[in-house]
Design an enzyme around this catalytic site. Structure first.
Site, PDB file in Angstrom:
ATOM      1  N   SER A 147      -1.319  15.101 -13.250  1.00 16.42           N
ATOM      2  CA  SER A 147      -2.512  15.034 -14.106  1.00 16.42           C
ATOM      3  C   SER A 147      -2.726  16.391 -14.760  1.00 16.42           C
ATOM      4  O   SER A 147      -2.223  17.413 -14.256  1.00 16.42           O
ATOM      5  CB  SER A 147      -3.731  14.702 -13.231  1.00 16.42           C
ATOM      6  N   TYR A 165      -8.721  15.643  -5.279  1.00 15.48           N
ATOM      7  CA  TYR A 165      -7.811  15.000  -6.236  1.00 15.48           C
ATOM      8  C   TYR A 165      -6.906  16.040  -6.893  1.00 15.48           C
ATOM      9  O   TYR A 165      -5.679  15.874  -6.965  1.00 15.48           O
ATOM     10  CB  TYR A 165      -8.647  14.277  -7.297  1.00 15.48           C
ATOM     11  N   ASP A 176       0.880  -1.176   0.000  1.00 12.31           N
ATOM     12  CA  ASP A 176       0.000   0.000   0.000  1.00 12.31           C
ATOM     13  C   ASP A 176       0.914   1.222   0.000  1.00 12.31           C
ATOM     14  O   ASP A 176       1.682   1.421   0.953  1.00 12.31           O
ATOM     15  CB  ASP A 176      -0.868  -0.045   1.259  1.00 12.31           C
ATOM     16  N   LYS A 211      -2.770  16.523  -6.970  1.00 17.61           N
ATOM     17  CA  LYS A 211      -1.980  16.484  -8.209  1.00 17.61           C
ATOM     18  C   LYS A 211      -1.199  17.790  -8.425  1.00 17.61           C
ATOM     19  O   LYS A 211      -0.107  17.775  -9.001  1.00 17.61           O
ATOM     20  CB  LYS A 211      -2.888  16.163  -9.400  1.00 17.61           C
TER      21      LYS A 211
HETATM   22  N1  LIG Z   1      -7.190   7.887 -16.056  1.00 19.30           N
HETATM   23  C1  LIG Z   1      -6.976   9.178 -16.215  1.00 19.30           C
HETATM   24  O1  LIG Z   1      -7.693   9.843 -16.986  1.00 19.30           O
HETATM   25  C2  LIG Z   1      -5.859   9.864 -15.496  1.00 19.30           C
HETATM   26  C3  LIG Z   1      -5.088   9.262 -14.524  1.00 19.30           C
HETATM   27  N2  LIG Z   1      -4.064   9.959 -13.914  1.00 19.30           N
HETATM   28  C4  LIG Z   1      -3.234   9.369 -12.883  1.00 19.30           C
HETATM   29  O2  LIG Z   1      -2.558   8.236 -13.393  1.00 19.30           O
HETATM   30  C5  LIG Z   1      -2.368   7.265 -12.357  1.00 19.30           C
HETATM   31  C6  LIG Z   1      -2.951   5.938 -12.796  1.00 19.30           C
HETATM   32  O3  LIG Z   1      -4.343   6.127 -13.055  1.00 19.30           O
HETATM   33  P1  LIG Z   1      -5.298   5.033 -13.724  1.00 19.30           P
HETATM   34  O4  LIG Z   1      -4.518   3.949 -14.315  1.00 19.30           O
HETATM   35  O5  LIG Z   1      -6.275   5.779 -14.516  1.00 19.30           O
HETATM   36  O6  LIG Z   1      -6.045   4.525 -12.389  1.00 19.30           O
HETATM   37  P2  LIG Z   1      -6.712   3.119 -12.031  1.00 19.30           P
HETATM   38  O7  LIG Z   1      -7.612   3.376 -10.876  1.00 19.30           O
HETATM   39  O8  LIG Z   1      -7.280   2.485 -13.224  1.00 19.30           O
HETATM   40  O9  LIG Z   1      -5.443   2.283 -11.532  1.00 19.30           O
HETATM   41  C7  LIG Z   1      -4.735   2.687 -10.390  1.00 19.30           C
HETATM   42  C8  LIG Z   1      -4.110   1.497  -9.712  1.00 19.30           C
HETATM   43  O10 LIG Z   1      -3.480   1.961  -8.506  1.00 19.30           O
HETATM   44  C9  LIG Z   1      -3.803   1.066  -7.450  1.00 19.30           C
HETATM   45  N3  LIG Z   1      -3.762   1.741  -6.153  1.00 19.30           N
HETATM   46  C10 LIG Z   1      -4.641   2.659  -5.685  1.00 19.30           C
HETATM   47  N4  LIG Z   1      -4.311   2.998  -4.428  1.00 19.30           N
HETATM   48  C11 LIG Z   1      -3.208   2.283  -4.110  1.00 19.30           C
HETATM   49  C12 LIG Z   1      -2.413   2.189  -2.943  1.00 19.30           C
HETATM   50  N5  LIG Z   1      -2.715   2.869  -1.834  1.00 19.30           N
HETATM   51  N6  LIG Z   1      -1.343   1.382  -2.953  1.00 19.30           N
HETATM   52  C13 LIG Z   1      -1.045   0.649  -4.048  1.00 19.30           C
HETATM   53  N7  LIG Z   1      -1.766   0.679  -5.185  1.00 19.30           N
HETATM   54  C14 LIG Z   1      -2.847   1.483  -5.202  1.00 19.30           C
HETATM   55  C15 LIG Z   1      -5.217   0.582  -7.775  1.00 19.30           C
HETATM   56  O11 LIG Z   1      -5.512  -0.616  -7.102  1.00 19.30           O
HETATM   57  C16 LIG Z   1      -5.148   0.440  -9.286  1.00 19.30           C
HETATM   58  O12 LIG Z   1      -4.686  -0.846  -9.649  1.00 19.30           O
HETATM   59  C17 LIG Z   1      -3.050   7.849 -11.112  1.00 19.30           C
HETATM   60  O13 LIG Z   1      -2.097   8.481 -10.282  1.00 19.30           O
HETATM   61  C18 LIG Z   1      -4.004   8.868 -11.694  1.00 19.30           C
HETATM   62  O14 LIG Z   1      -4.304   9.877 -10.766  1.00 19.30           O
HETATM   63  C19 LIG Z   1      -3.788  11.248 -14.255  1.00 19.30           C
HETATM   64  C20 LIG Z   1      -4.517  11.881 -15.216  1.00 19.30           C
HETATM   65  C21 LIG Z   1      -5.610  11.246 -15.902  1.00 19.30           C
HETATM   66  C1  LIG Z   2      -9.806  13.777 -15.000  1.00 18.17           C
HETATM   67  C2  LIG Z   2      -8.370  13.694 -14.791  1.00 18.17           C
HETATM   68  O1  LIG Z   2      -7.634  14.476 -15.323  1.00 18.17           O
HETATM   69  C3  LIG Z   2      -7.807  12.728 -13.963  1.00 18.17           C
HETATM   70  C4  LIG Z   2      -8.562  11.590 -13.482  1.00 18.17           C
HETATM   71  O2  LIG Z   2      -6.658  12.856 -13.643  1.00 18.17           O
END
Ligand SMILES: NC(=O)C1=CN([C@@H]2O[C@H](COP(=O)(O)OP(=O)(O)OC[C@H]3O[C@@H](n4cnc5c(N)ncnc54)[C@H](O)[C@@H]3O)[C@@H](O)[C@H]2O)C=CC1
Ligand SMILES: CC(=O)C(C)=O
Length: 257
Positions: free
Chosen positions: A140, A153, A60, A157
């Site tokens: 982000s 959030y 975590d 970021k």
């Molecule tokens: N999807 C989007 O549009 C955007 C995502 N991001 C950022 O990119 C990164 C990845 O996002 P996604 O792949 O979209 O998210 P997602 O929710 O699909 O995947 C995130 C992963 O991180 C894991 N996770 C969450 N909390 C955790 C913790 N405390 N310890 C260990 N693992 C943990 C989750 O279990 C999941 O497998 C994040 O930091 C998100 O904020 C930034 C901009 C846009």
């Molecule tokens: C909407 C967005 O920019 C996220 C999830 O980072």
């Protein structure tokens, strides 16, 4: 020559999974960290079945000791440690009137705490190994411009960009670079969840919720996780050696600064 080693947090799905696969293609051994062991194990198995070198670790990122233990375990397993991608994050939908101490503390503990512990653990390990390294943090577009309904959030970021600049200056003398990536609207479970909640709150369909975030993309399409992974590939590789403290936008042209 032995492979370089990269650790990616939140690698069980979405952007983290795509980064793990891309860095494998780039020639890295990859340690995949996640809260749910079975998810990172599944991705590791797929990578290994396709000739890569992946290892799954449960941790975590909000827990400092677990992050340090994960970095130690990855280093012991692979014999070196060169890159950390502090990618894990959570994105609660929080119109301002709904913010509670719990949601604030939990989000900051994961998004901001996870990045700070990752930077600490990785830089300590680079020092111990007597070589430099690369630290890459997930910010982000919501860390560049305020997004309605994402106060907590977005705050986390924006803060990650601050931490990236600050630690880049502190660690540069040790040949450690610190950069961030700022994705736009990426097709992952996180974004689907945000769009659904925003749509539900407005009594509208999911597609409407997604449109609230995606309507101003100059390139006219949503981002794939692989678009982000390509940028992280650059930040993890030698072509970005003369770059530190930067936050790269990969948003298809949403935010122009
Ligand atoms: N999807 C989007 O549009 C955007 C995502 N991001 C950022 O990119 C990164 C990845 O996002 P996604 O792949 O979209 O998210 P997602 O929710 O699909 O995947 C995130 C992963 O991180 C894991 N996770 C969450 N909390 C955790 C913790 N405390 N310890 C260990 N693992 C943990 C989750 O279990 C999941 O497998 C994040 O930091 C998100 O904020 C930034 C901009 C846009
Ligand atoms: C909407 C967005 O920019 C996220 C999830 O980072």
């Amino acid at each position: 020559m032995s492979k370089k080693v990269a650790l990616i947090t939140g690698a069980g799905q979405g952007i983290g999974e795509a980064i793990a696969k891309r860095l494998t293609k780039d020639g890295f051994s990859v340690a995949l960290v996640g809260r749910t062991k079975s998810k990172v194990e599944n991705v590791a198995k797929e990578i290994n079945d396709n000739g890569g070198d992946a290892y799954a670790i449960e941790a975590d990122v909000a827990d400092r000791d677990e992050v340090f233990a994960a970095v130690d375990e990855a280093t012991k397993h692979f014999g070196d440690f060169n890159v950390i991608v502090n990618n894990a994050g959570v994105a609660p939908t929080t119109p301002i009137s709904t913010v509670t101490p719990d949601v604030l503390n939990n989000t900051l503990a994961i998004n901001l705490g996870g990045v700070i512990w990752g930077i600490q653990a990785a830089s300590d390990k680079f020092h111990e190994l007597n070589h430099g390294g690369k630290i890459i943090n997930a910010s982000s577009q919501a860390g560049q411009v305020g997004n309605p309904n994402l106060t907590v959030y977005g705050a986390s970021k924006f803060a990650i960009r601050g931490v990236t600049q600050t630690t880049a200056r502190e660690l540069a003398k040790d040949n450690i670079t610190v950069n961030a990536y700022c994705p736009g609207i990426v097709k992952t479970p996180m974004m689907n969840d945000i769009a659904k909640k925003v749509a539900d709150n407005a009594g509208k369909p999911f597609e409407w919720g997604m449109k609230q975030f995606s309507k101003d993309i100059a390139l006219g399409r949503l981002s794939e996780p692989e678009d982000v992974a390509a940028c992280v590939s650059y930040l993890a590789g030698p072509d970005s050696d003369y770059m530190t403290g930067q936050s790269l936008l990969i948003d298809g042209g949403m935010v122009f600064s």
